[in-house]
Design a protein around this motif. Structure first.
Motif, PDB file in Angstrom:
ATOM      1  N   ILE A  48     -50.939  52.680 -19.983  1.00  0.00           N
ATOM      2  CA  ILE A  48     -51.846  53.343 -20.917  1.00  0.00           C
ATOM      3  C   ILE A  48     -51.127  54.500 -21.532  1.00  0.00           C
ATOM      4  O   ILE A  48     -50.883  55.533 -20.861  1.00  0.00           O
ATOM      5  CB  ILE A  48     -53.177  53.667 -20.479  1.00  0.00           C
ATOM      6  CG1 ILE A  48     -53.913  52.232 -19.967  1.00  0.00           C
ATOM      7  CG2 ILE A  48     -54.192  54.414 -21.501  1.00  0.00           C
ATOM      8  CD1 ILE A  48     -55.378  52.477 -19.425  1.00  0.00           C
ATOM      9  N   ALA A  49     -51.261  54.743 -22.769  1.00  0.00           N
ATOM     10  CA  ALA A  49     -50.881  56.068 -23.464  1.00  0.00           C
ATOM     11  C   ALA A  49     -52.240  56.489 -23.792  1.00  0.00           C
ATOM     12  O   ALA A  49     -52.939  56.147 -24.544  1.00  0.00           O
ATOM     13  CB  ALA A  49     -49.847  55.703 -24.597  1.00  0.00           C
ATOM     14  N   LEU A  50     -52.447  57.686 -23.074  1.00  0.00           N
ATOM     15  CA  LEU A  50     -53.847  58.123 -23.133  1.00  0.00           C
ATOM     16  C   LEU A  50     -53.870  58.994 -24.303  1.00  0.00           C
ATOM     17  O   LEU A  50     -52.967  59.968 -24.640  1.00  0.00           O
ATOM     18  CB  LEU A  50     -54.195  58.933 -21.859  1.00  0.00           C
ATOM     19  CG  LEU A  50     -55.621  59.155 -21.771  1.00  0.00           C
ATOM     20  CD1 LEU A  50     -56.397  57.888 -21.445  1.00  0.00           C
ATOM     21  CD2 LEU A  50     -55.768  59.746 -20.454  1.00  0.00           C
ATOM     22  N   GLY A  51     -54.980  58.554 -25.350  1.00  0.00           N
ATOM     23  CA  GLY A  51     -55.126  59.434 -26.239  1.00  0.00           C
ATOM     24  C   GLY A  51     -56.403  60.114 -26.544  1.00  0.00           C
ATOM     25  O   GLY A  51     -57.556  59.658 -25.930  1.00  0.00           O
ATOM     26  N   GLY A  52     -56.717  61.216 -27.053  1.00  0.00           N
ATOM     27  CA  GLY A  52     -58.081  61.880 -27.435  1.00  0.00           C
ATOM     28  C   GLY A  52     -58.419  62.632 -25.916  1.00  0.00           C
ATOM     29  O   GLY A  52     -57.705  62.815 -25.035  1.00  0.00           O
ATOM     30  N   HIS A  53     -59.811  62.468 -25.531  1.00  0.00           N
ATOM     31  CA  HIS A  53     -60.372  62.936 -24.374  1.00  0.00           C
ATOM     32  C   HIS A  53     -60.815  62.000 -23.551  1.00  0.00           C
ATOM     33  O   HIS A  53     -61.886  62.075 -23.005  1.00  0.00           O
ATOM     34  CB  HIS A  53     -61.111  64.059 -24.802  1.00  0.00           C
ATOM     35  CG  HIS A  53     -60.597  65.326 -25.463  1.00  0.00           C
ATOM     36  ND1 HIS A  53     -60.366  65.504 -26.842  1.00  0.00           N
ATOM     37  CD2 HIS A  53     -60.026  66.296 -24.755  1.00  0.00           C
ATOM     38  CE1 HIS A  53     -59.998  66.588 -26.937  1.00  0.00           C
ATOM     39  NE2 HIS A  53     -59.685  67.158 -25.793  1.00  0.00           N
ATOM     40  N   THR A  54     -60.199  60.755 -23.508  1.00  0.00           N
ATOM     41  CA  THR A  54     -60.635  59.579 -22.659  1.00  0.00           C
ATOM     42  C   THR A  54     -61.094  59.924 -21.191  1.00  0.00           C
ATOM     43  O   THR A  54     -59.909  60.584 -20.725  1.00  0.00           O
ATOM     44  CB  THR A  54     -59.877  58.408 -22.810  1.00  0.00           C
ATOM     45  OG1 THR A  54     -59.695  58.127 -24.168  1.00  0.00           O
ATOM     46  CG2 THR A  54     -60.398  57.118 -21.844  1.00  0.00           C
ATOM     47  N   ARG A  55     -61.929  59.719 -20.453  1.00  0.00           N
ATOM     48  CA  ARG A  55     -62.419  60.300 -19.352  1.00  0.00           C
ATOM     49  C   ARG A  55     -61.499  58.851 -18.476  1.00  0.00           C
ATOM     50  O   ARG A  55     -62.094  57.803 -18.539  1.00  0.00           O
ATOM     51  CB  ARG A  55     -63.701  60.304 -19.051  1.00  0.00           C
ATOM     52  CG  ARG A  55     -64.169  60.676 -17.700  1.00  0.00           C
ATOM     53  CD  ARG A  55     -63.664  62.031 -17.272  1.00  0.00           C
ATOM     54  NE  ARG A  55     -64.019  62.305 -15.647  1.00  0.00           N
ATOM     55  CZ  ARG A  55     -63.346  63.193 -14.956  1.00  0.00           C
ATOM     56  NH1 ARG A  55     -62.604  64.083 -15.683  1.00  0.00           N
ATOM     57  NH2 ARG A  55     -63.611  63.393 -13.973  1.00  0.00           N
ATOM     58  N   VAL A  56     -60.778  59.486 -17.441  1.00  0.00           N
ATOM     59  CA  VAL A  56     -60.123  58.505 -16.657  1.00  0.00           C
ATOM     60  C   VAL A  56     -60.985  58.798 -15.281  1.00  0.00           C
ATOM     61  O   VAL A  56     -60.701  59.690 -14.542  1.00  0.00           O
ATOM     62  CB  VAL A  56     -58.662  58.730 -16.326  1.00  0.00           C
ATOM     63  CG1 VAL A  56     -58.251  57.751 -15.231  1.00  0.00           C
ATOM     64  CG2 VAL A  56     -58.096  58.470 -17.957  1.00  0.00           C
ATOM     65  N   ASP A  57     -61.869  57.662 -14.924  1.00  0.00           N
ATOM     66  CA  ASP A  57     -62.503  57.910 -13.603  1.00  0.00           C
ATOM     67  C   ASP A  57     -62.771  56.402 -12.969  1.00  0.00           C
ATOM     68  O   ASP A  57     -61.868  55.431 -13.561  1.00  0.00           O
ATOM     69  CB  ASP A  57     -63.940  58.524 -14.043  1.00  0.00           C
ATOM     70  CG  ASP A  57     -64.852  57.621 -15.088  1.00  0.00           C
ATOM     71  OD1 ASP A  57     -64.405  56.451 -15.450  1.00  0.00           O
ATOM     72  OD2 ASP A  57     -65.600  58.315 -15.553  1.00  0.00           O
ATOM     73  N   GLU A  58     -63.592  56.379 -11.992  1.00  0.00           N
ATOM     74  CA  GLU A  58     -63.808  54.824 -11.352  1.00  0.00           C
ATOM     75  C   GLU A  58     -64.032  53.902 -12.576  1.00  0.00           C
ATOM     76  O   GLU A  58     -63.799  52.790 -12.457  1.00  0.00           O
ATOM     77  CB  GLU A  58     -64.727  54.988 -10.305  1.00  0.00           C
ATOM     78  CG  GLU A  58     -64.824  53.711  -9.581  1.00  0.00           C
ATOM     79  CD  GLU A  58     -63.799  53.348  -8.758  1.00  0.00           C
ATOM     80  OE1 GLU A  58     -63.434  52.156  -8.887  1.00  0.00           O
ATOM     81  OE2 GLU A  58     -63.162  54.065  -8.137  1.00  0.00           O
ATOM     82  N   ALA A  59     -65.073  54.211 -13.311  1.00  0.00           N
ATOM     83  CA  ALA A  59     -65.562  53.079 -14.124  1.00  0.00           C
ATOM     84  C   ALA A  59     -64.419  52.767 -15.228  1.00  0.00           C
ATOM     85  O   ALA A  59     -64.413  51.535 -15.461  1.00  0.00           O
ATOM     86  CB  ALA A  59     -66.738  53.795 -15.171  1.00  0.00           C
ATOM     87  N   PHE A  60     -63.544  53.773 -15.612  1.00  0.00           N
ATOM     88  CA  PHE A  60     -62.350  53.429 -16.490  1.00  0.00           C
ATOM     89  C   PHE A  60     -61.486  52.550 -16.063  1.00  0.00           C
ATOM     90  O   PHE A  60     -61.013  51.506 -16.237  1.00  0.00           O
ATOM     91  CB  PHE A  60     -62.011  54.502 -17.095  1.00  0.00           C
ATOM     92  CG  PHE A  60     -60.674  54.291 -18.085  1.00  0.00           C
ATOM     93  CD1 PHE A  60     -61.063  54.234 -19.441  1.00  0.00           C
ATOM     94  CD2 PHE A  60     -59.450  54.644 -17.391  1.00  0.00           C
ATOM     95  CE1 PHE A  60     -59.975  53.951 -20.370  1.00  0.00           C
ATOM     96  CE2 PHE A  60     -58.499  54.429 -18.331  1.00  0.00           C
ATOM     97  CZ  PHE A  60     -58.941  54.076 -19.823  1.00  0.00           C
TER      98      PHE A  60
END
Length: 322
Positions: A48-60
């Protein structure tokens, strides 16, 4: 073998083009139904190339059974739960190092603007007020002592610049750093009591939330200057607004805010504060270097090499297999 990489939000063309050239890129924001698209492609996504302010947590993370690496843009990663990523066996990278000098330059500009009231004096000239009388005398850097909260790579680059300006430097962090000649204070309150300019370069997150509060601002004193180029969450914004209104401190220079890009109207209306729209690393040169590091982390990892800049919570080599 083709590697499927997800991009969660639009980002700079250099990253999009670099990832698209090396991998099979899935641009989530282009889907008519992003939620349905994500459900369709999540089982095959390896990077994943993370863009914006995507929250990376357990659900993600639980959506991606084959995910191996997340490449995030920016040195700060408080939007990423590193412990959860490590539990899932996912390497997370960020983009430190390449932005240190740019942010330090911006910080010195912010300091000069706040202390010498440079934006205010320019507005004074543009309003035609200079025709009537000179702009009032301002404060100075002469004789000041600066305390740095967070003496990492960027903090050290700022310290070098302050020394060149003849400003004494000291610092506070989790522990004293070996080989550092600056005076260390074991608590932030002690630092604030012994300086008249507090420069915040600390990362965000639960551990640093509102470290700079009413008590710290009062300890800084009526001639005190607060500068924040770290994360907005480190400073209790309501307490800062009150301290500026009450003249508990002299001025502040802020490049970051608690709820970006929304800035409290009270701060916007104040004359004794200088506000930048989070431009610390925002030059073409530096953002290109950061973007290339995002691409290089992905390319190196899937070529079987070590990722260049993993976060401490997901070290390389992995502590455990997925």
């Amino acid at each position: 073998m083709t590697v499927d990489v997800l991009m969660t939000a639009p980002t700079m063309p250099l990253i999009v083009d670099g990832v698209d050239k090396a991998f099979r890129l899935h641009k989530l924001w282009e889907a008519k139904d992003p939620k349905a698209k994500l459900a369709e492609i999540a089982p095959i996504i390896r990077g994943i190339a993370l863009g914006g302010h995507t929250r990376v947590d357990e659900a993600f993370l639980s959506q991606f059974p084959k995910l191996e690496i997340i490449a995030s843009m920016g040195v700060g990663y408080d939007h990423v739960d590193g412990a959860v990523a490590e539990k899932h066996g996912v390497i997370v990278t960020h983009t430190p190092g390449v932005l240190d000098e740019e942010v330090a330059d911006t910080c010195l500009g912010l300091i000069l603007c706040a202390v010498r009231e440079l934006p205010q004096s320019e507005r004074y000239l543009r309003a035609g007020k200079w025709l009537n009388k000179n702009y009032p005398l301002t404060s100075t850097l002469r004789g000041r002592t600066a305390g740095i909260l967070g003496l990492g790579r960027i903090g050290k680059a700022i310290a070098r610049r302050l020394e060149a300006f003849g400003v004494e430097v000291c610092y506070h962090g989790r522990r004293p750093q070996p080989g550092v000649g600056y005076v260390y204070y074991p608590t932030l309150k002690e630092l604030a009591e012994n300086v008249d300019m507090l420069v915040c370069v600390a990362p965000g997150g639960a551990e640093t939330k509102h470290l700079v509060n009413k008590d710290i601002l009062e300890s800084l004193g009526r001639d005190g200057v607060l500068i924040n180029v770290g994360r907005g969450s480190v400073v209790d914004e309501k307490a800062l607004i009150q301290a500026l209104m009450d003249k508990t401190i002299l001025t502040a220079g802020l490049d970051v805010f608690e709820d970006e890009p929304r800035v409290p109207q009270e701060l916007i209306d104040m004359e004794n504060v200088v506000l930048f729209p989070h431009v610390g690393s925002a030059s073409v040169h530096t953002r290109n270097a950061m973007g290339q590091l995002v691409v290089d982390n992905l390319i190196d990892y899937f070529a079987g090499k070590a990722p260049r800049t993993p976060i401490p919570e997901t070290p390389w080599p992995r502590k455990r297999a997925k």
